[in-house]
Motif scaffolding. Structure first.
Motif, PDB file in Angstrom:
ATOM      1  N   VAL A  42      70.745 -12.577 -26.861  1.00 55.01           N
ATOM      2  CA  VAL A  42      69.811 -12.003 -25.881  1.00 55.01           C
ATOM      3  C   VAL A  42      70.444 -10.792 -25.202  1.00 55.01           C
ATOM      4  O   VAL A  42      69.809  -9.739 -25.068  1.00 55.01           O
ATOM      5  CB  VAL A  42      69.386 -13.066 -24.841  1.00 55.01           C
ATOM      6  N   GLU A  43      71.693 -10.928 -24.810  1.00 53.84           N
ATOM      7  CA  GLU A  43      72.384  -9.818 -24.156  1.00 53.84           C
ATOM      8  C   GLU A  43      72.406  -8.584 -25.056  1.00 53.84           C
ATOM      9  O   GLU A  43      72.113  -7.471 -24.611  1.00 53.84           O
ATOM     10  CB  GLU A  43      73.816 -10.248 -23.806  1.00 53.84           C
ATOM     11  N   LEU A  46      68.870  -7.030 -25.480  1.00 55.55           N
ATOM     12  CA  LEU A  46      68.442  -6.272 -24.301  1.00 55.55           C
ATOM     13  C   LEU A  46      69.131  -4.916 -24.217  1.00 55.55           C
ATOM     14  O   LEU A  46      68.637  -4.003 -23.542  1.00 55.55           O
ATOM     15  CB  LEU A  46      68.668  -7.089 -23.030  1.00 55.55           C
ATOM     16  N   LYS A  56      61.742  -5.701 -24.676  1.00 50.83           N
ATOM     17  CA  LYS A  56      62.864  -6.231 -23.886  1.00 50.83           C
ATOM     18  C   LYS A  56      62.356  -7.036 -22.689  1.00 50.83           C
ATOM     19  O   LYS A  56      62.856  -8.130 -22.406  1.00 50.83           O
ATOM     20  CB  LYS A  56      63.765  -5.094 -23.411  1.00 50.83           C
ATOM     21  N   THR A  57      61.355  -6.501 -22.010  1.00 48.35           N
ATOM     22  CA  THR A  57      60.814  -7.183 -20.830  1.00 48.35           C
ATOM     23  C   THR A  57      60.173  -8.508 -21.210  1.00 48.35           C
ATOM     24  O   THR A  57      60.412  -9.533 -20.559  1.00 48.35           O
ATOM     25  CB  THR A  57      59.781  -6.289 -20.116  1.00 48.35           C
ATOM     26  N   GLN A  60      62.838 -11.090 -22.220  1.00 47.87           N
ATOM     27  CA  GLN A  60      63.528 -11.634 -21.046  1.00 47.87           C
ATOM     28  C   GLN A  60      62.620 -12.587 -20.263  1.00 47.87           C
ATOM     29  O   GLN A  60      63.044 -13.670 -19.865  1.00 47.87           O
ATOM     30  CB  GLN A  60      63.999 -10.483 -20.149  1.00 47.87           C
ATOM     31  N   ASP A  61      61.370 -12.197 -20.072  1.00 51.06           N
ATOM     32  CA  ASP A  61      60.424 -13.068 -19.360  1.00 51.06           C
ATOM     33  C   ASP A  61      60.158 -14.366 -20.120  1.00 51.06           C
ATOM     34  O   ASP A  61      60.028 -15.430 -19.516  1.00 51.06           O
ATOM     35  CB  ASP A  61      59.092 -12.349 -19.117  1.00 51.06           C
ATOM     36  N   THR A  64      62.746 -16.885 -19.350  1.00 53.31           N
ATOM     37  CA  THR A  64      62.955 -17.201 -17.943  1.00 53.31           C
ATOM     38  C   THR A  64      61.985 -18.280 -17.489  1.00 53.31           C
ATOM     39  O   THR A  64      60.761 -18.089 -17.532  1.00 53.31           O
ATOM     40  CB  THR A  64      62.771 -15.934 -17.074  1.00 53.31           C
TER      41      THR A  64
END
Length: 95
Positions: A42-43, A46, A56-57, A60-61, A64
């Protein structure tokens, strides 16, 4: 051997600006039971310039807890779980 990181980089190129297609790729790697991407994957995703800001957004969402995007991805996976058709037929729950 192809990693899930590589898979998602290829997916981002294939999806391009098609948000629906990108979400289908997210459905494949993010599920209730597991997330196939490691924290390092993931890192790196991104930071990868291949992924668009939208990709990317949403990635990440989707990872989360408590976000609408995560709930959307998980719910889509729940709907697509295969059903035991024979069992449903025997129980009379096929309508």
């Amino acid at each position: 051997m192809t990693t899930w990181y590589d898979y998602m980089v290829r997916a981002s190129k294939h999806a391009g600006s098609d948000g629906d297609l990108w979400f289908r790729y997210l459905y494949k790697v993010i599920q209730d039971e597991e997330t196939k991407l490691t924290a390092e994957d993931v890192e790196q995703l991104l930071k990868n310039p291949t992924l668009s800001p939208f990709q990317k957004t949403t990635l990440q969402d989707a990872l989360t807890d408590g976000t609408h995007t995560r709930e959307h991805v998980l719910q889509a996976n729940r709907k697509s779980q295969p059903k035991d058709i024979l069992k449903l037929f025997k129980e009379g729950n096929y309508g």
